[in-house]
Every structure is written in structure tokens, then in C-alpha cells.
Design a protein around this motif. Structure first.
Motif: not given
Length: 561
Positions: A193-194, A196-197, A200, A320-322
Motif C-alpha cells: 500500500p501507498n 498516504d493511503d 487515511q 479504498h486501499l490499493r
């Protein structure tokens, strides 16, 4: 693998060798003019051929084989009527995202008219599958290899059409088999995961009070079960799965089992309290949320490599968490503080373990069983290491409520809502796990659609026990018709003697009048092996909660308090 062919080889010889070069070891087949020479050469090259009695069953069995092995399923049918028989299986495979390659042949090009000639492509593409006509011999080998790449990358069936007069021609020149798909397909590493994401997502979790971690097939395939358990424990949350991933947390005391239309009573109560659902590797299908009614107060945080906002016509996720399912769930868990258990309590664990999935009272007619009692008895009697296959139809709700069965031993494919697939799926699982015993759960209407495959199972010496809940009708239809005050005559057929039909095919058949006899029947089947059909007569008055909620006018009693 570089393999030089001599000029005496025909095109069907070389195409069979391309399939072998792709590592194909099992093919489900029904032969006709447009595929029989190719299929014979495939068998000669060492591929295990499972010859079915209906083309639909070839494709459906390949679907289950693909799901259980992780490989590309392979099937073959002839042109024209052979291909049109695939029209129910293909959209099911598309929606279940199962990679298949189907060798279908085509009518001969040289003929001005051919009685089985038909334009294949519109039929195939209408189902969502891909159609690849192979008409240029010099491109056939590489194009066949590319079909395996396409099926894997797009996770859907690819149907090959090769005119059978072309197949019979000599191979033009020398052949070097193309590098197989498995050697050149991209090696995709799990996506983390990124940051920042992730921050959040963690803020959303920290601000939520009642959390359920729901895992789907993406979580199962990524090996994310342990990460999901850890995430739920960290945030005082509960666990659930989509129906296809049922059993992923079967031994966890805080697992609610299935999320969706098949949720049990305790599960529905807990979902109604949830303010956040963390969907890990889930497609967020309509039935998964029971059309949006399962978690009316909850936001959805989706962890997926391909997250979506809208799925099947409804808003499915707000956050969402890609990320890969395993890496995303692990990273999110590690970013959270450990909560003091509140929702997780011994009392809730006891309710989850002991409360019946549905306790609505029904008036049961004489000499038949309540399907819920039948499933409870089967849960206790069937060995835990058997492979379980759950078909579709009204009866499938009851069979899904068997909480002790792990995901690795369970299969259901219901994305197209078609009955009649169970016996084919059982054959696919048996081919994938030839040393295991398979228990197929089905309904009488579904089994009768393709009961001819009993002979296939017997001929191929598969170990399959078929357990049928026999209500003498199409179960969903009779309850819906009755709810609307309409005649159910068109959906009631009487209780066919399925045990006698089984014996007519040369396999064991047993009518189960006494559920107490199940342990002895299991022991006898284990000692004898082979294939058998158990016909369990059930009441047609017992209505699944799925139908009860959709048709509140049905005359049923209130739940026992």
C-alpha cells in the motif's frame, strides 16, 4: 522446448503438441468431427482425457478444475451444436473470473454448406468470453500459446476455432514450438500500500467502533487469512467471508461465516451493528451485501489491487486501499493500536458457536426431513478431510451452513445463478484431487439436468458421493409462486426415485429415510469407495431465509425466541 516436426505431421498433431507444451495435463472432452482428431493426439501425448456425456459438463468441470488447481482449465467440444451447448457455462466462468482455454473446432472452410456450420464468435463474445479463430496455419502455434496468456491475464475463457479441414492438412514446414506462456507471462510481485493511503485507512478504522473484516477470493488466493485474523483481533473486530471463500476462518471463534444473502442470524445481527466493513480481496458483488441491506450503517473500506466504487449497479465502497490483500491487511494491522476487547466477548463467541443459522418453525409433513436437520446430521457424519462441493438452487443455502468445513475443502461457483452444474463441478474437483473423496451437495432438479454424468464418474473411477435434498420440485420456484398466490404446478414434479436411477447407471443408490443411519452409511461408503447417490427426501414447506426475506408474504412461523 524446441521440437522439430517432420512434414508427415498434420496440423492437429502440432496443435496438440502446443497444448502439451503449455503443461496441459487434463482435458474435459466430448468428441465430434471438429475436435476428435486433435483430442486423440492430445491423449496420445499423455494428457488425461475425461470424456463427458454433455458439452456443458466439459466446460463446467474445467471451471472447477481451474478453481481448485490454480491452473488454466482446458476443455474441448465440436463445432456448431457442440459449441452452442457452452452458453450457460461460459458466462458463469467469466463472472467467476476463471481462466479456461476451450478447443472448439470450426466447420470446414472448403464446404459451400455444412449442416453444423454457424458463426461461433457472436455466441462466445455475448457470454463475455473471448473467441479466437485460427485460420492461418503459420500463426496457429503461437496464437494458441497466446490464448493461454490471454486467459490468465484477463481471467476469463478463450475459445479457439480451427476449421477441421484445416486441421487435417499437413503442417507447413518445420515447427519450433513457441516458448510456453508460463515462461513469458509477467511475474507480478504483490503490491504494497501507498503510505498516504494507509494513513487515511488507519484513520477511518480508528474512528470506527464496530468493525468486521470480510475476506473474499482475492484474500484466499493471496494467502491473506492470517493477516485478516490479525487485523480483526487488533481492532476488536469480527470476521466473515464471501460465499466462494466460505471456510477461510472456519475455526476462529469470532468468524460469522458467510457475508451476504446466506448470512446466518447471528451474522446478520452483527452486520447490522457494524459501522465499518473492511473488505479484503472482495469483488463486492450484489449478493455479498444482500443488495445493500446487510450492513445498513457501515462504510466499506476495500483492500484490493483493483478497487472499485460501484459494483453491479450499487455504491459498493466509500474508501479504498490499493494493495495486495495480504500486504494491505498486514500493513493496516501494524499501523493500528491494539484495542481492548469489547465486541469480542465469550458470550458472543458462544452465540456464534451454538445459535442455529435459522430457527424459523415450519410444519413438516410426514416421512420427510427438515433440510436443516439433514445438514446438521451430515455435518456430524461426513469426514472433515473430504472435498465438499455445493451446487446452486434453494438447497444450497442449507448446505452452506456447515461451519466446520475449511476453505481448502470447499467449492461453490454461483456467479451466474444457474442450477445443473453440481455434478460437473464435482468431476472437476475429483480430477484436481484424484486421491480425495468428493461429497457433492445438490438438489433433485439440479442433479436431473445432467444425471447422465453418473456414467462418466463411474467410467473414470472417480470417488464421488452425491447427496441430494429431494423436495420433488424446483425449490426456489415453488416458494416464490406460493408467495404470490400462484399455482406451483409448473415447478412440482414429484419425488423421482434418484436412488433407483443411480442403480440403473450401475452405481450405488440409497434413499435415506432415517438420518440416524448416516454414520453407518458413511462407513460403508468409505469401505466400498466408488460413486453413490444418497436421496434424502425433504419437506417442501421449509423456506430458506433468503426466500423468506425476499417474499415476506410467505406463510411461515416466527423464529423461536
Amino acid at each position: 522446448m524446441n521440437d522439430k516436426a517432420d512434414h508427415g505431421h498434420r496440423i492437429y498433431d502440432m496443435l496438440a503438441r502446443v497444448f502439451i507444451n503449455e503443461g496441459v495435463s487434463t482435458c474435459f472432452a466430448l468428441l465430434g468431427d471438429a475436435n476428435m482428431a486433435w483430442a486423440t493426439r492430445l491423449a496420445d501425448a499423455g494428457c488425461r482425457m475425461i470424456y463427458v456425456r454433455h458439452e456443458h459438463c466439459a466446460a463446467a468441470a474445467a471451471m472447477a478444475y481451474a478453481r481448485k488447481t490454480g491452473e488454466t482449465g482446458v476443455a474441448t467440444v465440436t463445432c456448431g451444436p457442440g459449441l452452442t451447448q457452452l452458453m450457460t457455462a461460459l458466462p458463469a466462468a467469466v463472472r467467476a473470473r476463471l481462466p479456461l482455454v476451450i478447443f472448439a473446432g470450426e466447420a470446414p472452410l472448403k464446404n459451400a454448406w455444412y449442416n453444423q456450420g454457424i458463426d461461433h464468435a457472436p455466441f462466445i463474445t455475448a457470454t463475455g468470453a473471448a473467441y479466437l479463430p485460427l485460420h492461418l496455419p503459420e500463426r496457429m502455434a503461437e496464437a494458441t500459446r497466446d490464448s493461454f496468456l490471454q486467459a490468465r491475464r484477463e481471467r476469463r475463457p478463450v475459445v479457439l476455432g480451427v476449421p477441421f479441414d484445416l486441421q487435417a492438412r499437413s503442417w507447413p514446414g518445420q515447427l519450433e514450438l513457441p516458448v510456453p506462456a508460463r515462461q513469458i507471462q509477467p511475474r507480478l510481485s504483490p503490491v504494497p500500500p501507498n503510505e498516504d493511503d494507509l494513513e487515511q485507512a488507519a484513520e477511518l478504522v480508528e474512528s470506527s467502533r464496530r468493525i468486521i473484516v470480510m475476506a473474499g477470493m482475492g484474500a484466499a488466493e493471496a494467502g491473506a487469512a492470517a493477516a485478516c485474523r490479525a487485523l480483526a483481533a487488533r481492532c476488536d473486530g469480527l470476521l466473515a467471508t464471501t460465499l466462494p471463500a466460505r471456510g477461510l476462518f472456519h475455526d476462529d471463534p469470532y468468524s460469522l461465516n458467510i457475508a451476504g444473502g446466506f448470512s446466518n442470524r447471528v451474522g446478520r445481527e452483527c452486520f447490522s451493528e457494524a459501522d465499518l466493513v473492511i473488505a479484503v480481496g472482495c469483488s463486492l458483488a450484489h449478493h455479498n451485501s444482500d443488495g445493500g441491506k446487510l450492513w445498513p450503517k457501515a462504510k466499506v473500506l476495500q483492500i484490493d489491487t483493483d478497487p472499485v466504487s460501484v459494483s453491479q449497479g450499487r455504491l459498493a465502497a466509500e474508501a479504498h486501499l490499493r494493495a495486495d490483500a495480504k500486504l494491505g491487511a498486514s500493513a493496516l494491522s501494524e499501523s493500528l493500536r491494539q484495542r481492548v476487547p469489547d465486541w469480542r466477548s465469550p458470550a458472543l463467541a458462544r452465540r456464534i458457536a451454538t445459535a442455529p443459522a435459522d430457527d424459523t418453525e415450519f410444519a413438516i409433513e410426514p416421512n420427510v426431513h427438515d433440510p436443516r436437520d439433514a445438514v446438521t446430521a451430515l455435518e456430524a457424519a461426513l469426514p472433515a478431510d473430504w472435498q465438499i462441493v455445493n451446487s446452486s438452487g434453494h438447497c444450497s443455502y442449507f448446505f452452506a451452513q456447515m461451519p466446520s468445513r475449511p476453505y481448502e475443502k470447499f467449492l461453490t461457483i454461483r456467479e451466474f445463478g444457474a442450477i445443473g452444474n453440481g455434478i460437473s463441478f464435482a468431476m472437476g474437483v475429483a480430477a484436481a484431487h484424484p486421491d480425495d473423496t468428493i461429497a457433492l451437495f445438490d438438489g433433485d432438479g439440479s442433479l436431473l439436468m445432467h444425471i447422465q454424468e453418473l456414467e462418466t464418474i463411474w467410467r473414470h473411477k472417480m470417488k464421488i458421493l452425491i447427496i441430494v435434498l429431494n423436495d420433488g420440485a424446483y425449490g426456489s420456484e415453488i416458494h416464490k409462486l406460493r408467495a404470490e398466490g400462484l399455482s406451483d404446478e409448473g415447478a412440482v414434479f414429484g419425488r423421482t426415485d434418484l436412488a433407483a436411477i443411480a442403480r440403473g447407471f450401475g452405481v450405488a443408490g440409497q434413499t435415506v429415510d432415517n438420518l440416524g443411519s448416516l454414520p453407518e452409511l458413511v462407513r460403508a461408503f468409505q469401505s466400498g469407495g466408488g460413486v453413490a447417490v444418497w436421496d434424502i427426501p425433504i419437506s417442501d414447506k421449509v423456506v430458506s431465509p433468503v426466500i423468506q426475506r425476499a417474499h415476506p408474504k410467505l406463510p411461515v412461523s416466527s423464529p423461536v425466541q
